[in-house]
Design a protein around this motif. Structure first.
Motif, PDB file in Angstrom:
ATOM      1  N   GLY A 122       9.325  26.395  10.153  1.00 34.07           N
ATOM      2  CA  GLY A 122      10.244  25.827   9.175  1.00 34.07           C
ATOM      3  C   GLY A 122      10.370  26.676   7.927  1.00 34.07           C
ATOM      4  O   GLY A 122      10.266  27.902   7.962  1.00 34.07           O
ATOM      5  N   ASP A 123      10.560  26.010   6.814  1.00 37.43           N
ATOM      6  CA  ASP A 123      10.755  26.660   5.519  1.00 37.43           C
ATOM      7  C   ASP A 123       9.421  27.167   4.988  1.00 37.43           C
ATOM      8  O   ASP A 123       8.437  26.434   4.963  1.00 37.43           O
ATOM      9  CB  ASP A 123      11.349  25.637   4.553  1.00 37.43           C
ATOM     10  N   GLY A 124       9.397  28.417   4.564  1.00 39.11           N
ATOM     11  CA  GLY A 124       8.160  28.984   4.045  1.00 39.11           C
ATOM     12  C   GLY A 124       7.744  28.448   2.689  1.00 39.11           C
ATOM     13  O   GLY A 124       6.634  28.726   2.237  1.00 39.11           O
ATOM     14  N   TYR A 125       8.615  27.667   2.040  1.00 40.94           N
ATOM     15  CA  TYR A 125       8.295  27.094   0.734  1.00 40.94           C
ATOM     16  C   TYR A 125       7.863  25.626   0.830  1.00 40.94           C
ATOM     17  O   TYR A 125       7.377  25.062  -0.144  1.00 40.94           O
ATOM     18  CB  TYR A 125       9.504  27.174  -0.196  1.00 40.94           C
ATOM     19  N   ASN A 242       3.670  37.088  -4.955  1.00 40.07           N
ATOM     20  CA  ASN A 242       5.022  37.096  -5.492  1.00 40.07           C
ATOM     21  C   ASN A 242       5.041  37.796  -6.847  1.00 40.07           C
ATOM     22  O   ASN A 242       4.049  37.784  -7.587  1.00 40.07           O
ATOM     23  CB  ASN A 242       5.536  35.668  -5.683  1.00 40.07           C
ATOM     24  N   ALA A 243       6.185  38.353  -7.186  1.00 41.50           N
ATOM     25  CA  ALA A 243       6.355  38.969  -8.505  1.00 41.50           C
ATOM     26  C   ALA A 243       6.441  37.921  -9.604  1.00 41.50           C
ATOM     27  O   ALA A 243       5.953  38.116 -10.720  1.00 41.50           O
ATOM     28  CB  ALA A 243       7.610  39.830  -8.511  1.00 41.50           C
ATOM     29  N   SER A 244       7.049  36.800  -9.288  1.00 37.68           N
ATOM     30  CA  SER A 244       7.376  35.779 -10.286  1.00 37.68           C
ATOM     31  C   SER A 244       6.294  34.721 -10.411  1.00 37.68           C
ATOM     32  O   SER A 244       5.619  34.371  -9.440  1.00 37.68           O
ATOM     33  CB  SER A 244       8.693  35.102  -9.902  1.00 37.68           C
ATOM     34  N   CYS A 245       6.166  34.169 -11.609  1.00 34.29           N
ATOM     35  CA  CYS A 245       5.276  33.031 -11.850  1.00 34.29           C
ATOM     36  C   CYS A 245       5.954  31.699 -11.553  1.00 34.29           C
ATOM     37  O   CYS A 245       5.317  30.641 -11.672  1.00 34.29           O
ATOM     38  CB  CYS A 245       4.809  33.023 -13.309  1.00 34.29           C
ATOM     39  N   GLU A 250      11.396  26.330  -7.950  1.00 32.34           N
ATOM     40  CA  GLU A 250      12.202  27.080  -8.914  1.00 32.34           C
ATOM     41  C   GLU A 250      12.776  28.341  -8.281  1.00 32.34           C
ATOM     42  O   GLU A 250      13.938  28.704  -8.527  1.00 32.34           O
ATOM     43  CB  GLU A 250      11.347  27.428 -10.138  1.00 32.34           C
ATOM     44  N   LEU A 251      11.992  29.015  -7.458  1.00 27.73           N
ATOM     45  CA  LEU A 251      12.485  30.217  -6.777  1.00 27.73           C
ATOM     46  C   LEU A 251      13.610  29.864  -5.810  1.00 27.73           C
ATOM     47  O   LEU A 251      14.586  30.609  -5.674  1.00 27.73           O
ATOM     48  CB  LEU A 251      11.350  30.910  -6.033  1.00 27.73           C
ATOM     49  N   ASP A 252      13.454  28.740  -5.131  1.00 31.09           N
ATOM     50  CA  ASP A 252      14.468  28.309  -4.167  1.00 31.09           C
ATOM     51  C   ASP A 252      15.802  28.059  -4.844  1.00 31.09           C
ATOM     52  O   ASP A 252      16.862  28.292  -4.258  1.00 31.09           O
ATOM     53  CB  ASP A 252      13.987  27.040  -3.468  1.00 31.09           C
ATOM     54  N   ALA A 253      15.753  27.587  -6.083  1.00 30.67           N
ATOM     55  CA  ALA A 253      16.983  27.256  -6.811  1.00 30.67           C
ATOM     56  C   ALA A 253      17.552  28.445  -7.588  1.00 30.67           C
ATOM     57  O   ALA A 253      18.687  28.385  -8.065  1.00 30.67           O
ATOM     58  CB  ALA A 253      16.717  26.099  -7.779  1.00 30.67           C
ATOM     59  N   ALA A 254      16.782  29.530  -7.703  1.00 29.45           N
ATOM     60  CA  ALA A 254      17.195  30.675  -8.520  1.00 29.45           C
ATOM     61  C   ALA A 254      18.334  31.447  -7.858  1.00 29.45           C
ATOM     62  O   ALA A 254      18.329  31.667  -6.647  1.00 29.45           O
ATOM     63  CB  ALA A 254      16.011  31.592  -8.771  1.00 29.45           C
ATOM     64  N   GLU A 255      19.291  31.866  -8.664  1.00 28.92           N
ATOM     65  CA  GLU A 255      20.415  32.652  -8.154  1.00 28.92           C
ATOM     66  C   GLU A 255      20.234  34.139  -8.421  1.00 28.92           C
ATOM     67  O   GLU A 255      20.969  34.965  -7.879  1.00 28.92           O
ATOM     68  CB  GLU A 255      21.716  32.162  -8.782  1.00 28.92           C
ATOM     69  N   THR A 256      19.273  34.488  -9.276  1.00 32.35           N
ATOM     70  CA  THR A 256      18.975  35.886  -9.553  1.00 32.35           C
ATOM     71  C   THR A 256      17.502  36.144  -9.241  1.00 32.35           C
ATOM     72  O   THR A 256      16.691  35.219  -9.178  1.00 32.35           O
ATOM     73  CB  THR A 256      19.257  36.251 -11.022  1.00 32.35           C
ATOM     74  N   LEU A 257      17.167  37.400  -9.056  1.00 36.40           N
ATOM     75  CA  LEU A 257      15.803  37.765  -8.680  1.00 36.40           C
ATOM     76  C   LEU A 257      14.939  37.934  -9.922  1.00 36.40           C
ATOM     77  O   LEU A 257      15.305  38.629 -10.869  1.00 36.40           O
ATOM     78  CB  LEU A 257      15.826  39.080  -7.889  1.00 36.40           C
ATOM     79  N   ASP A 258      13.775  37.313  -9.914  1.00 35.71           N
ATOM     80  CA  ASP A 258      12.798  37.458 -10.989  1.00 35.71           C
ATOM     81  C   ASP A 258      11.744  38.465 -10.523  1.00 35.71           C
ATOM     82  O   ASP A 258      10.943  38.160  -9.644  1.00 35.71           O
ATOM     83  CB  ASP A 258      12.162  36.105 -11.294  1.00 35.71           C
TER      84      ASP A 258
END
Length: 305
Positions: A122-125, A242-245, A250-258
């Motif tokens: 399934g989903d990895g998140y 991951n690069a992001s905290c 929040e990552l799933d909803a992000a439209e840009t890469l952190d």
């Protein structure tokens, strides 16, 4: 199960393949499935350059390198979503290992391993709908069989323990070394809610310790550093952060890469080598790229980047 690693060697692996392809290359990657690039001439050339870029860093720093197949999504559910039936998945999973073996030939002076990468059903998140261990073994056994020419299989982004146990049992039946990598939320627990250490201990107990070693991936070090107190920490040999905290939600909803703070991520890795005495495999996950790898290696290697 004994580890396929040379215990005298530190290994590098790659970074966030899918996020690199989508956000840096601007590719339309259906269902985040990188394996589809193997069926395209230009896609294969891009994958070739990607792996060589990372393996060159390992070679330059006297580290080993683990070639992880781009097969995180090449299981029945995700394969069907991008138009691959069972026979097509068998073919592409076999081809992925052959593809990496050809690249590996140019790194014969470097300690290398080729790994067949397995992702969650399934989903990895999210843990989502969970299988029992027996069902998970049946689900993943065909992909493991297709990786027969690999040195090992690595299950990344495991969100709950039963799927991990099932993969380990299927790998044991195939007499294939297996690595299990769990992901965590910001509290150091798996998306299922189980503490990381408890998941590792349960997986070991239910597989008679067959897993070669464990990893943590798809989480920032700040999310799980506080969850490493226990004897289980000696079973963690790999890290792909991951690069992001940001949280998974929040990552799933992000439209840009952190991309986070690459130098700070490298410092986190160095600190974790103190908390995890057996840590010897280093790479990246979502949001990381070759810049993060350089900073990680600069913190681990005496050779200047």
């Amino acid at each position: 199960m004994s580890t396929p690693l040379d215990t005298n060697v530190r290994y590098l692996t790659d970074s966030g393949l899918e996020t690199t392809l989508v956000f840096h290359d601007g590719r339309d990657l259906p269902a985040f499935a990188a394996f589809v690039l193997l069926d395209d001439v230009r896609g294969r050339a891009r994958l070739d350059a990607y792996y060589r870029e990372h393996a060159d860093v390992a070679k330059r720093h006297g580290m080993g390198f683990i070639f992880e197949a781009p097969t995180w999504r090449s299981n029945p559910d995700w394969g069907r979503e991008v138009g691959y039936n069972a026979a097509a998945l068998d073919r592409i999973n076999c081809e992925a290992i052959d593809f990496l073996r050809r690249i590996e030939l140019d790194y014969r002076a470097t300690p290398t391993l080729v790994s067949g990468q397995i992702g969650p059903r399934g989903d990895g998140y999210k843990a989502g709908e969970m299988m029992m261990a027996g069902e998970a073994a049946t689900y993943h056994v065909r992909q493991i069989a297709a990786f027969s020419k690999a040195d090992m299989v690595t299950a990344l982004t495991m969100t709950y323990v039963d799927e991990a146990v099932g993969i380990a049992l299927a790998a044991e039946n195939a007499q294939m070394p297996v690595v299990i990598s769990f992901t965590t939320e910001t509290d150091g627990r798996l998306p299922s809610g189980q503490p990381l250490g408890e998941a590792i201990e349960e997986c070991d107990a239910r597989t008679d310790g067959y897993v070669a070693y464990y990893m943590v991936n798809c989480a920032h070090p700040e999310h799980f550093a506080q969850a490493l107190d226990g004897s289980f920490a000696a079973r963690i040999r790999g890290l792909r952060a991951n690069a992001s905290c940001l949280s998974h939600a929040e990552l799933d909803a992000a439209e840009t890469l952190d991309i986070g703070d690459p130098p700070a991520l490298g410092a986190h890795y160095r600190a974790l080598t103190q908390a995890l005495p057996e840590l010897t495999v280093f790479g990246g996950c979502c949001g990381t790229d070759i810049r993060h790898i350089h900073h990680i290696v600069s913190e681990l290697s005496p050779v200047a980047c």
